[in-house]
Design a protein around this motif. Structure first.
Motif: not given
Length: 305
Positions: A108-119, A94-102, A145-148
């Motif tokens: 999506h944030d980057a596409l909206g405002c230029g930068w997105g950050a996953n900790l 589950e944590r692996a899914r959450r890390a990738a989900g972040g 793959r998703l973006a393309l």
């Protein structure tokens, strides 16, 4: 009385799976401490949100569905767990899914405002049907793959500045002309069998700030210029620091911050949305690991904010 919610004068936020833990044997080398530490370090500077879970269907864009099913059910061998580096449990999956989900939320944030950050994230050693080096699902390859596939980007660059080569990412995106994988890593460090990235810049042990930054500015950033991406995925590994248990470089914290600022300034100047992911960091000085990982967000706020 509850504390007041900070008023932020910028649109940026970050994601963390810090509240998702899993059992570990006593003395295990996985640096679980750093995720909560980075979250706490950044408290009050930007909103830090709990990561959503990645959909299994999105993971299957790069990973074998049957292999994913076995990991979901715990039908994995001791040898597979040893290669992964962590014992199987529902929590670790589950944590692996959450890390990738972040990472996906940050995209999506980057596409909206230029930068997105996953900790978290930057799990670049995961292959289509095997886990390695604490990496179960490969978020950089999934995001590419998703973006393309969804038309969010036409050309995606993965800039991997972890001390270890992004072998899984290189293998998963091999042959994709719309993706550019660039890895700056220790030539003699893990993985000892390297894959072929679009561009590999292998460096010797003991590299210091000056040499590392020269390679970044004279080779890596010009290569990004030549590829002309419209999305950048940046794995900002902290294991390049002197004193890292699994790294062999000798960068200082100032050098890491100068590295981050160079990359983020390039992205802003080129008008390329950028997603930052944590990747590796295992310093003997735990506080230094936390500060180095937090630095990419501090630098992002400085460059973009």
């Amino acid at each position: 009385m509850t504390a007041p919610v900070p008023a932020f004068s910028h649109p940026f936020r970050a994601y963390t799976p810090a509240s998702y833990t899993f059992p570990l044997p006593e003395g295990h080398r996985f640096p679980a401490y750093k995720y909560a530490g980075v979250r706490d370090r950044l408290a009050g500077l930007l909103p830090v949100l709990e990561t959503p879970a990645l959909r299994w269907a999105d993971a299957a864009r790069v990973h074998d569905p049957e292999w994913l099913r076995r990991w979901r059910r715990g039908e994995v061998s001791p040898a597979e767990q040893r290669a992964f580096g962590l014992p199987w449990s529902p929590g670790v999956v589950e944590r692996a899914r959450r890390a990738a989900g972040g990472s996906l939320a940050a995209l999506h944030d980057a596409l909206g405002c230029g930068w997105g950050a996953n900790l978290a994230g930057g799990t670049h050693h995961a292959f289509a049907d095997r886990a390695e080096g604490f990496c179960l699902v490969n978020d950089a390859a999934i995001l590419t793959r998703l973006a393309l596939g969804e038309g969010w980007a036409q050309r995606v660059a993965v800039l991997d500045l972890d001390v270890h080569q992004g072998n899984g990412t290189a293998a998963l995106l091999a042959g994709e002309e719309r993706a550019f994988t660039l890895s700056v890593h220790g030539e003699r460090n893990y993985p000892f069998r390297k894959e072929k990235s679009s561009l590999d810049l292998g460096l010797p042990d003991g590299v210091t700030d000056a040499e590392y930054l020269r390679v970044l500015r004279e080779s890596a950033l010009p290569a990004l210029d030549a590829f002309r991406p419209d999305l950048l995925l940046y794995l900002a590994g902290a294991d390049v620091l002197a004193g890292d248990r699994f790294g062999r470089f000798a960068l200082t914290l100032d050098g890491v911050r100068e590295r981050n600022q160079s990359v983020l300034t390039w992205a802003r100047g080129a008008d390329v949305p950028v997603v930052t992911m944590m990747a590796g960091g295992y310093n003997r000085d735990h506080a230094l690991t936390v500060e180095a990982h937090a630095s990419v967000v501090l630098d992002g706020l400085e460059v973009f904010g």
